[in-house]
Design a protein around this motif. Structure first.
Motif, PDB file in Angstrom:
ATOM      1  N   MET B  34       0.833  -1.209   0.000  1.00  0.00           N
ATOM      2  CA  MET B  34       0.000   0.000   0.000  1.00  0.00           C
ATOM      3  C   MET B  34       0.865   1.255   0.000  1.00  0.00           C
ATOM      4  N   ILE B  35       1.931   1.249   0.822  1.00  0.00           N
ATOM      5  CA  ILE B  35       2.796   2.432   0.911  1.00  0.00           C
ATOM      6  C   ILE B  35       3.475   2.689  -0.428  1.00  0.00           C
ATOM      7  N   MET B 200      -7.215   3.140   2.109  1.00  0.00           N
ATOM      8  CA  MET B 200      -7.184   4.521   1.596  1.00  0.00           C
ATOM      9  C   MET B 200      -6.505   5.445   2.595  1.00  0.00           C
ATOM     10  N   ASP B 201      -6.766   5.196   3.879  1.00  0.00           N
ATOM     11  CA  ASP B 201      -6.147   5.985   4.942  1.00  0.00           C
ATOM     12  C   ASP B 201      -4.625   5.802   4.925  1.00  0.00           C
ATOM     13  N   SER B 206       0.576   8.046   3.652  1.00  0.00           N
ATOM     14  CA  SER B 206       1.908   7.843   3.076  1.00  0.00           C
ATOM     15  C   SER B 206       2.230   8.946   2.082  1.00  0.00           C
ATOM     16  N   ARG B 207       1.246   9.303   1.253  1.00  0.00           N
ATOM     17  CA  ARG B 207       1.489  10.363   0.272  1.00  0.00           C
ATOM     18  C   ARG B 207       1.814  11.680   0.978  1.00  0.00           C
ATOM     19  N   THR B 208       1.073  11.983   2.061  1.00  0.00           N
ATOM     20  CA  THR B 208       1.370  13.205   2.821  1.00  0.00           C
ATOM     21  C   THR B 208       2.790  13.151   3.377  1.00  0.00           C
ATOM     22  N   GLY B 214      11.053  17.540   5.017  1.00  0.00           N
ATOM     23  CA  GLY B 214      11.652  17.117   6.278  1.00  0.00           C
ATOM     24  C   GLY B 214      11.242  15.708   6.640  1.00  0.00           C
ATOM     25  N   PRO B 215      11.690  15.195   7.786  1.00  0.00           N
ATOM     26  CA  PRO B 215      11.414  13.808   8.136  1.00  0.00           C
ATOM     27  C   PRO B 215       9.951  13.549   8.468  1.00  0.00           C
ATOM     28  N   ALA B 216       9.477  12.371   8.100  1.00  0.00           N
ATOM     29  CA  ALA B 216       8.125  11.956   8.453  1.00  0.00           C
ATOM     30  C   ALA B 216       8.224  10.566   9.047  1.00  0.00           C
TER      31      ALA B 216
END
Lengths: 92, 324
Positions: B34-35, B200-201, B206-208, B214-216
Protein backbone atom coordinates in the motif's frame (compact mmCIF):
# COMPACT_ATOMS: atom_id res chain seq x y z
CA UNK A 1 55.72 -19.99 -5.63
CA UNK A 2 52.33 -18.44 -5.46
CA UNK A 3 49.86 -19.04 -8.23
CA UNK A 4 48.26 -16.12 -10.01
CA UNK A 5 45.09 -14.97 -8.24
CA UNK A 6 41.93 -14.56 -10.34
CA UNK A 7 41.19 -11.05 -11.53
CA UNK A 8 37.95 -9.26 -10.72
CA UNK A 9 36.44 -10.38 -14.03
CA UNK A 10 37.26 -14.04 -13.47
CA UNK A 11 35.82 -14.21 -9.93
CA UNK A 12 32.35 -15.74 -9.63
CA UNK A 13 29.49 -13.36 -8.87
CA UNK A 14 29.18 -13.02 -5.10
CA UNK A 15 26.11 -12.39 -3.02
CA UNK A 16 24.32 -10.39 -5.68
CA UNK A 17 20.66 -10.89 -6.34
CA UNK A 18 20.22 -11.74 -9.98
CA UNK A 19 16.59 -12.86 -10.26
CA UNK A 20 13.17 -11.48 -9.47
CA UNK A 21 11.24 -13.42 -6.86
CA UNK A 22 8.47 -13.69 -9.48
CA UNK A 23 10.45 -16.75 -10.61
CA UNK A 24 9.93 -18.36 -7.22
CA UNK A 25 6.39 -19.68 -7.18
CA UNK A 26 4.91 -19.81 -3.70
CA UNK A 27 1.58 -21.21 -4.87
CA UNK A 28 2.35 -24.72 -3.62
CA UNK A 29 2.51 -23.53 0.03
CA UNK A 30 -1.23 -23.49 0.59
CA UNK A 31 -3.92 -26.12 0.51
CA UNK A 32 -6.85 -23.71 0.01
CA UNK A 33 -7.33 -21.49 -3.03
CA UNK A 34 -9.79 -18.63 -3.46
CA UNK A 35 -12.63 -19.02 -5.93
CA UNK A 36 -14.43 -15.88 -7.03
CA UNK A 37 -18.08 -15.46 -7.93
CA UNK A 38 -17.91 -12.41 -10.19
CA UNK A 39 -21.70 -11.97 -10.33
CA UNK A 40 -21.68 -10.79 -6.72
CA UNK A 41 -18.48 -8.71 -7.08
CA UNK A 42 -18.88 -4.95 -6.65
CA UNK A 43 -15.34 -4.09 -7.86
CA UNK A 44 -14.38 -2.53 -4.53
CA UNK A 45 -10.71 -3.63 -5.04
CA UNK A 46 -10.28 -4.43 -1.31
CA UNK A 47 -9.13 -8.01 -2.02
CA UNK A 48 -6.32 -6.58 -4.14
CA UNK A 49 -5.09 -4.42 -1.24
CA UNK A 50 -5.53 -7.03 1.48
CA UNK A 51 -3.68 -9.78 -0.40
CA UNK A 52 -0.23 -10.14 1.19
CA UNK A 53 1.22 -11.63 -2.00
CA UNK A 54 -0.16 -9.25 -4.58
CA UNK A 55 -1.64 -12.41 -6.08
CA UNK A 56 -4.98 -10.72 -6.81
CA UNK A 57 -4.80 -8.27 -9.69
CA UNK A 58 -7.62 -6.18 -11.12
CA UNK A 59 -8.26 -6.87 -14.81
CA UNK A 60 -9.30 -4.28 -17.40
CA UNK A 61 -12.98 -4.69 -16.55
CA UNK A 62 -12.21 -3.97 -12.90
CA UNK A 63 -12.77 -7.52 -11.66
CA UNK A 64 -10.29 -9.44 -9.51
CA UNK A 65 -8.15 -12.18 -11.00
CA UNK A 66 -6.32 -14.63 -8.74
CA UNK A 67 -2.82 -15.70 -9.74
CA UNK A 68 -2.77 -19.19 -8.26
CA UNK A 69 0.95 -19.73 -8.75
CA UNK A 70 1.72 -17.17 -6.02
CA UNK A 71 -1.34 -17.57 -3.72
CA UNK A 72 -0.28 -19.02 -0.35
CA UNK A 73 -3.91 -19.68 0.58
CA UNK A 74 -4.09 -17.49 3.70
CA UNK A 75 -7.78 -16.72 3.14
CA UNK A 76 -7.70 -13.01 4.03
CA UNK A 77 -9.54 -12.16 0.79
CA UNK A 78 -12.42 -14.53 1.58
CA UNK A 79 -12.60 -13.27 5.17
CA UNK A 80 -12.64 -9.59 4.22
CA UNK A 81 -14.71 -9.52 1.00
CA UNK A 82 -17.65 -7.22 1.90
CA UNK A 83 -20.10 -9.13 -0.33
CA UNK A 84 -18.58 -12.58 0.34
CA UNK A 85 -18.01 -13.38 -3.32
CA UNK A 86 -14.70 -15.15 -2.57
CA UNK A 87 -14.72 -18.65 -1.17
CA UNK A 88 -11.76 -20.77 -0.12
CA UNK A 89 -11.75 -24.19 -1.76
CA UNK A 90 -9.51 -27.10 -0.85
CA UNK A 91 -7.32 -28.09 -3.77
CA UNK A 92 -4.94 -30.61 -2.16
CA UNK B 1 1.29 13.65 -9.49
CA UNK B 2 -1.67 11.42 -9.84
CA UNK B 3 -4.65 11.77 -7.58
CA UNK B 4 -4.96 8.82 -5.21
CA UNK B 5 -7.97 6.57 -5.23
CA UNK B 6 -8.48 2.86 -4.72
CA UNK B 7 -9.42 2.02 -8.31
CA UNK B 8 -6.53 3.89 -9.93
CA UNK B 9 -3.92 2.76 -7.41
CA UNK B 10 -4.99 -0.86 -7.93
CA UNK B 11 -3.70 -0.60 -11.51
CA UNK B 12 -0.33 0.80 -10.45
CA UNK B 13 2.51 -1.74 -10.81
CA UNK B 14 3.56 -3.43 -7.58
CA UNK B 15 6.62 -2.12 -5.74
CA UNK B 16 7.00 -5.44 -3.94
CA UNK B 17 6.77 -8.41 -6.31
CA UNK B 18 5.00 -11.68 -5.56
CA UNK B 19 7.06 -14.71 -4.66
CA UNK B 20 8.53 -13.32 -1.46
CA UNK B 21 8.73 -15.78 1.42
CA UNK B 22 6.82 -14.02 4.18
CA UNK B 23 4.37 -16.31 6.03
CA UNK B 24 0.89 -16.73 4.60
CA UNK B 25 -1.27 -14.00 6.12
CA UNK B 26 1.66 -11.76 7.09
CA UNK B 27 0.83 -8.08 7.54
CA UNK B 28 4.19 -6.74 6.34
CA UNK B 29 3.66 -7.09 2.62
CA UNK B 30 0.08 -5.74 2.86
CA UNK B 31 1.29 -2.47 4.34
CA UNK B 32 4.45 -2.21 2.22
CA UNK B 33 2.46 -2.73 -1.00
CA UNK B 34 0.00 0.00 0.00
CA UNK B 35 2.80 2.43 0.91
CA UNK B 36 4.65 1.81 -2.36
CA UNK B 37 1.43 2.46 -4.29
CA UNK B 38 1.34 5.96 -2.80
CA UNK B 39 4.80 6.99 -4.01
CA UNK B 40 5.06 9.99 -6.33
CA UNK B 41 7.72 8.64 -8.72
CA UNK B 42 11.40 7.84 -8.14
CA UNK B 43 11.72 5.90 -4.90
CA UNK B 44 14.63 4.40 -2.99
CA UNK B 45 13.98 2.12 -0.04
CA UNK B 46 16.21 0.78 2.64
CA UNK B 47 15.30 -1.78 5.22
CA UNK B 48 16.77 -2.84 8.49
CA UNK B 49 17.20 -6.49 9.39
CA UNK B 50 13.86 -8.07 10.10
CA UNK B 51 11.19 -10.33 8.66
CA UNK B 52 10.63 -8.04 5.68
CA UNK B 53 14.30 -7.96 4.76
CA UNK B 54 15.09 -11.67 5.10
CA UNK B 55 11.96 -12.82 3.31
CA UNK B 56 12.23 -10.48 0.32
CA UNK B 57 15.91 -10.92 -0.47
CA UNK B 58 16.67 -14.62 -0.32
CA UNK B 59 19.64 -15.30 -2.58
CA UNK B 60 19.46 -15.14 -5.59
CA UNK B 61 15.95 -13.67 -5.62
CA UNK B 62 14.80 -10.14 -4.83
CA UNK B 63 11.18 -9.03 -4.51
CA UNK B 64 11.92 -5.33 -4.79
CA UNK B 65 10.91 -3.61 -8.00
CA UNK B 66 12.48 -0.37 -6.76
CA UNK B 67 16.10 0.42 -5.82
CA UNK B 68 16.60 -1.13 -2.40
CA UNK B 69 19.47 -1.25 0.07
CA UNK B 70 19.84 -3.64 2.93
CA UNK B 71 21.71 -2.43 5.97
CA UNK B 72 22.42 -3.63 9.48
CA UNK B 73 19.84 -3.76 12.25
CA UNK B 74 20.56 -0.37 13.78
CA UNK B 75 21.08 2.03 10.92
CA UNK B 76 18.07 2.14 8.58
CA UNK B 77 17.56 5.82 9.38
CA UNK B 78 21.27 6.59 8.93
CA UNK B 79 21.32 4.89 5.51
CA UNK B 80 18.20 6.81 4.47
CA UNK B 81 19.82 10.10 5.55
CA UNK B 82 22.85 9.21 3.44
CA UNK B 83 20.70 8.54 0.37
CA UNK B 84 18.86 11.81 0.84
CA UNK B 85 22.10 13.77 1.33
CA UNK B 86 23.63 12.20 -1.79
CA UNK B 87 20.58 13.23 -3.81
CA UNK B 88 20.68 16.80 -2.43
CA UNK B 89 24.42 17.08 -3.13
CA UNK B 90 24.03 15.79 -6.70
CA UNK B 91 21.11 18.16 -7.30
CA UNK B 92 23.24 21.06 -6.10
CA UNK B 93 26.18 20.18 -8.33
CA UNK B 94 23.93 19.29 -11.25
CA UNK B 95 25.70 16.02 -11.99
CA UNK B 96 25.45 12.46 -10.88
CA UNK B 97 22.86 9.73 -11.43
CA UNK B 98 20.33 11.22 -8.98
CA UNK B 99 20.65 14.83 -10.16
CA UNK B 100 17.81 14.54 -12.67
CA UNK B 101 15.10 13.77 -10.10
CA UNK B 102 12.88 16.65 -9.01
CA UNK B 103 11.47 14.57 -6.17
CA UNK B 104 12.85 11.48 -4.50
CA UNK B 105 10.89 9.41 -2.00
CA UNK B 106 13.42 7.91 0.40
CA UNK B 107 11.80 5.30 2.61
CA UNK B 108 13.35 3.47 5.55
CA UNK B 109 11.49 0.31 6.56
CA UNK B 110 12.30 -1.05 10.00
CA UNK B 111 10.59 -3.39 12.39
CA UNK B 112 9.82 -2.76 16.02
CA UNK B 113 13.13 -4.28 17.12
CA UNK B 114 14.99 -2.04 14.67
CA UNK B 115 13.14 1.03 15.93
CA UNK B 116 12.16 0.70 19.59
CA UNK B 117 15.37 -0.94 20.72
CA UNK B 118 18.27 -1.17 18.32
CA UNK B 119 17.71 1.62 15.80
CA UNK B 120 16.52 4.35 18.16
CA UNK B 121 19.74 6.37 18.19
CA UNK B 122 20.07 6.34 14.38
CA UNK B 123 16.42 7.37 14.08
CA UNK B 124 16.78 10.12 16.67
CA UNK B 125 19.89 11.45 14.93
CA UNK B 126 18.28 11.47 11.49
CA UNK B 127 15.18 13.26 12.84
CA UNK B 128 17.36 15.84 14.58
CA UNK B 129 19.33 16.52 11.37
CA UNK B 130 16.06 17.00 9.55
CA UNK B 131 16.64 14.84 6.46
CA UNK B 132 13.76 14.70 3.99
CA UNK B 133 12.83 11.01 4.30
CA UNK B 134 10.01 8.80 5.48
CA UNK B 135 10.60 6.31 8.25
CA UNK B 136 8.13 3.44 8.38
CA UNK B 137 7.93 1.47 11.61
CA UNK B 138 6.43 -1.96 10.86
CA UNK B 139 5.29 -2.86 14.37
CA UNK B 140 4.57 -6.56 14.87
CA UNK B 141 5.35 -6.28 18.56
CA UNK B 142 8.29 -8.71 18.95
CA UNK B 143 11.41 -10.00 17.18
CA UNK B 144 9.44 -12.41 15.00
CA UNK B 145 12.27 -13.08 12.54
CA UNK B 146 14.52 -14.78 15.11
CA UNK B 147 11.75 -16.62 16.97
CA UNK B 148 9.39 -14.28 18.84
CA UNK B 149 11.60 -12.58 21.42
CA UNK B 150 10.15 -9.66 23.38
CA UNK B 151 11.01 -6.13 22.27
CA UNK B 152 10.27 -2.64 23.55
CA UNK B 153 7.15 -2.77 21.39
CA UNK B 154 5.69 -5.92 22.93
CA UNK B 155 2.51 -5.12 24.87
CA UNK B 156 1.98 -5.88 28.56
CA UNK B 157 1.15 -9.52 29.42
CA UNK B 158 1.99 -10.89 25.95
CA UNK B 159 3.75 -14.25 26.01
CA UNK B 160 6.91 -14.47 23.92
CA UNK B 161 9.79 -16.94 24.04
CA UNK B 162 11.84 -14.63 26.27
CA UNK B 163 8.88 -13.49 28.36
CA UNK B 164 6.94 -16.76 28.65
CA UNK B 165 3.73 -16.91 30.61
CA UNK B 166 3.91 -19.19 33.60
CA UNK B 167 2.19 -19.74 36.90
CA UNK B 168 4.08 -16.84 38.54
CA UNK B 169 4.85 -14.32 35.79
CA UNK B 170 2.04 -13.62 33.28
CA UNK B 171 4.06 -12.81 30.15
CA UNK B 172 5.80 -9.47 29.61
CA UNK B 173 5.83 -7.34 32.76
CA UNK B 174 6.47 -3.95 31.16
CA UNK B 175 4.20 -1.71 29.12
CA UNK B 176 4.71 -0.81 25.48
CA UNK B 177 7.18 1.99 24.83
CA UNK B 178 5.44 5.23 23.67
CA UNK B 179 7.46 5.51 20.47
CA UNK B 180 5.07 7.99 18.81
CA UNK B 181 5.43 10.43 21.69
CA UNK B 182 9.22 10.07 21.57
CA UNK B 183 9.24 10.84 17.84
CA UNK B 184 6.75 13.72 18.14
CA UNK B 185 8.99 15.24 20.85
CA UNK B 186 11.69 15.67 18.17
CA UNK B 187 9.46 18.31 16.59
CA UNK B 188 9.29 16.70 13.14
CA UNK B 189 6.69 17.88 10.61
CA UNK B 190 4.61 14.69 10.22
CA UNK B 191 3.84 11.64 12.34
CA UNK B 192 0.96 9.25 11.61
CA UNK B 193 -0.26 5.81 12.60
CA UNK B 194 -1.33 3.33 9.89
CA UNK B 195 -3.64 0.36 10.04
CA UNK B 196 -3.88 -1.92 6.98
CA UNK B 197 -7.61 -2.42 7.56
CA UNK B 198 -8.16 1.05 6.03
CA UNK B 199 -6.17 1.03 2.73
CA UNK B 200 -7.18 4.52 1.60
CA UNK B 201 -6.15 5.98 4.94
CA UNK B 202 -2.75 4.25 4.67
CA UNK B 203 -2.15 5.55 1.14
CA UNK B 204 -3.29 9.10 1.91
CA UNK B 205 -1.05 9.33 4.97
CA UNK B 206 1.91 7.84 3.08
CA UNK B 207 1.49 10.36 0.27
CA UNK B 208 1.37 13.20 2.82
CA UNK B 209 4.53 11.82 4.44
CA UNK B 210 6.35 11.80 1.08
CA UNK B 211 5.21 15.30 0.18
CA UNK B 212 6.08 16.93 3.47
CA UNK B 213 9.45 18.74 3.67
CA UNK B 214 11.65 17.12 6.28
CA UNK B 215 11.41 13.81 8.14
CA UNK B 216 8.13 11.96 8.45
CA UNK B 217 7.38 9.00 10.68
CA UNK B 218 4.72 6.36 9.99
CA UNK B 219 3.84 3.79 12.64
CA UNK B 220 2.15 0.79 11.00
CA UNK B 221 0.31 -1.96 12.81
CA UNK B 222 1.40 -5.39 11.48
CA UNK B 223 -0.43 -8.55 12.46
CA UNK B 224 1.72 -11.67 12.86
CA UNK B 225 -0.21 -14.98 12.71
CA UNK B 226 2.84 -16.97 13.80
CA UNK B 227 3.95 -14.87 16.75
CA UNK B 228 0.56 -13.74 18.00
CA UNK B 229 -0.92 -17.23 17.57
CA UNK B 230 -4.07 -16.56 15.60
CA UNK B 231 -5.45 -18.07 12.35
CA UNK B 232 -3.81 -16.53 9.29
CA UNK B 233 -7.01 -15.23 7.70
CA UNK B 234 -7.69 -12.95 10.71
CA UNK B 235 -4.83 -10.49 10.06
CA UNK B 236 -7.03 -7.69 8.78
CA UNK B 237 -9.98 -8.23 11.15
CA UNK B 238 -7.60 -8.30 14.13
CA UNK B 239 -5.93 -5.07 12.97
CA UNK B 240 -9.34 -3.49 12.65
CA UNK B 241 -10.20 -4.62 16.19
CA UNK B 242 -7.00 -3.00 17.53
CA UNK B 243 -8.24 0.39 16.33
CA UNK B 244 -11.86 -0.23 17.36
CA UNK B 245 -10.74 -1.02 20.93
CA UNK B 246 -8.53 2.14 20.92
CA UNK B 247 -5.46 0.00 21.58
CA UNK B 248 -3.98 1.38 18.37
CA UNK B 249 -5.73 4.71 17.67
CA UNK B 250 -5.35 6.22 14.21
CA UNK B 251 -4.20 9.83 14.13
CA UNK B 252 -1.77 12.18 12.48
CA UNK B 253 0.32 14.85 14.08
CA UNK B 254 1.60 17.85 12.15
CA UNK B 255 3.73 20.74 13.29
CA UNK B 256 2.14 24.18 13.12
CA UNK B 257 4.18 27.16 14.35
CA UNK B 258 6.36 24.91 16.45
CA UNK B 259 3.45 23.17 18.16
CA UNK B 260 2.32 19.59 17.52
CA UNK B 261 -1.27 19.51 16.24
CA UNK B 262 -3.06 16.18 16.63
CA UNK B 263 -5.89 15.12 14.35
CA UNK B 264 -7.80 11.86 14.72
CA UNK B 265 -8.39 9.96 11.47
CA UNK B 266 -11.66 8.40 10.24
CA UNK B 267 -12.26 5.32 12.40
CA UNK B 268 -10.82 6.82 15.59
CA UNK B 269 -12.62 10.13 15.06
CA UNK B 270 -15.87 8.15 14.80
CA UNK B 271 -15.20 6.55 18.20
CA UNK B 272 -14.44 9.99 19.67
CA UNK B 273 -17.84 11.22 18.42
CA UNK B 274 -19.68 8.11 19.66
CA UNK B 275 -17.81 6.74 22.70
CA UNK B 276 -20.39 3.92 22.99
CA UNK B 277 -18.97 2.32 19.84
CA UNK B 278 -15.61 1.72 21.54
CA UNK B 279 -15.16 -2.03 21.99
CA UNK B 280 -13.77 -3.65 25.16
CA UNK B 281 -10.11 -4.62 24.87
CA UNK B 282 -10.98 -8.17 25.98
CA UNK B 283 -12.42 -8.81 22.53
CA UNK B 284 -8.98 -8.15 21.02
CA UNK B 285 -7.07 -10.17 23.62
CA UNK B 286 -9.26 -13.29 23.54
CA UNK B 287 -8.63 -13.94 19.85
CA UNK B 288 -4.85 -14.32 20.26
CA UNK B 289 -2.85 -17.22 21.64
CA UNK B 290 -0.18 -14.94 23.12
CA UNK B 291 -2.80 -13.73 25.63
CA UNK B 292 -4.29 -17.16 26.25
CA UNK B 293 -3.00 -17.31 29.85
CA UNK B 294 -5.31 -14.38 30.66
CA UNK B 295 -8.33 -16.61 30.00
CA UNK B 296 -7.16 -20.15 30.77
CA UNK B 297 -7.00 -22.08 33.08
CA UNK B 298 -8.77 -19.34 35.00
CA UNK B 299 -9.70 -15.87 33.83
CA UNK B 300 -7.32 -13.16 35.09
CA UNK B 301 -9.75 -10.26 35.40
CA UNK B 302 -7.18 -8.22 37.33
CA UNK B 303 -4.76 -8.21 34.38
CA UNK B 304 -7.47 -7.62 31.77
CA UNK B 305 -8.79 -4.69 33.81
CA UNK B 306 -5.33 -3.17 34.15
CA UNK B 307 -4.84 -3.42 30.36
CA UNK B 308 -8.27 -1.81 29.83
CA UNK B 309 -7.38 0.99 32.29
CA UNK B 310 -4.07 1.60 30.50
CA UNK B 311 -5.81 1.75 27.10
CA UNK B 312 -8.51 4.09 28.46
CA UNK B 313 -5.92 6.42 29.95
CA UNK B 314 -3.85 6.58 26.73
CA UNK B 315 -7.02 7.21 24.72
CA UNK B 316 -8.12 10.03 27.06
CA UNK B 317 -4.68 11.65 26.83
CA UNK B 318 -4.89 11.46 23.04
CA UNK B 319 -8.39 12.98 23.04
CA UNK B 320 -7.12 15.85 25.20
CA UNK B 321 -4.22 16.43 22.81
CA UNK B 322 -6.55 16.36 19.81
CA UNK B 323 -8.90 18.76 21.56
CA UNK B 324 -11.96 16.51 21.21
Amino acid sequence: MSTRKPSSKELPIGAVVTKSSMEYETGDWGVMKPQTDLEKCTQCTLCHYFCPEGAITMNDDGYPEVINKYCKGCGICAEECPVKCIEMVRTK
Amino acid sequence: MSELNLKQASRKPEGLAAGHRLCAGCGHSIVVRMILKATRGPTIATSATGCLEVATSIMPYSSWNIPWIHNAFENAAATASGIESAWQAQRKRGKGPLAKYETLDVIAFAGDGGTYDIGLQALSGALERGHDFTYVLLDNEAYMNTGIQRSGGTPFAAATTTSPAGSVIPGKKEWKKPIDDIVIAHGIPYVATLNPAWPMDVMRKSRTAFEVEGPAFLHAFIGCPRGWRYPMEKTISLSRLATQTCLFPLYECTLEEGRPVYKLSGPSAAIARRPASKKPVEEYLVSQGRFRHLFRPEKRDDLIDSIQAWVDQKWEILLEKAGV
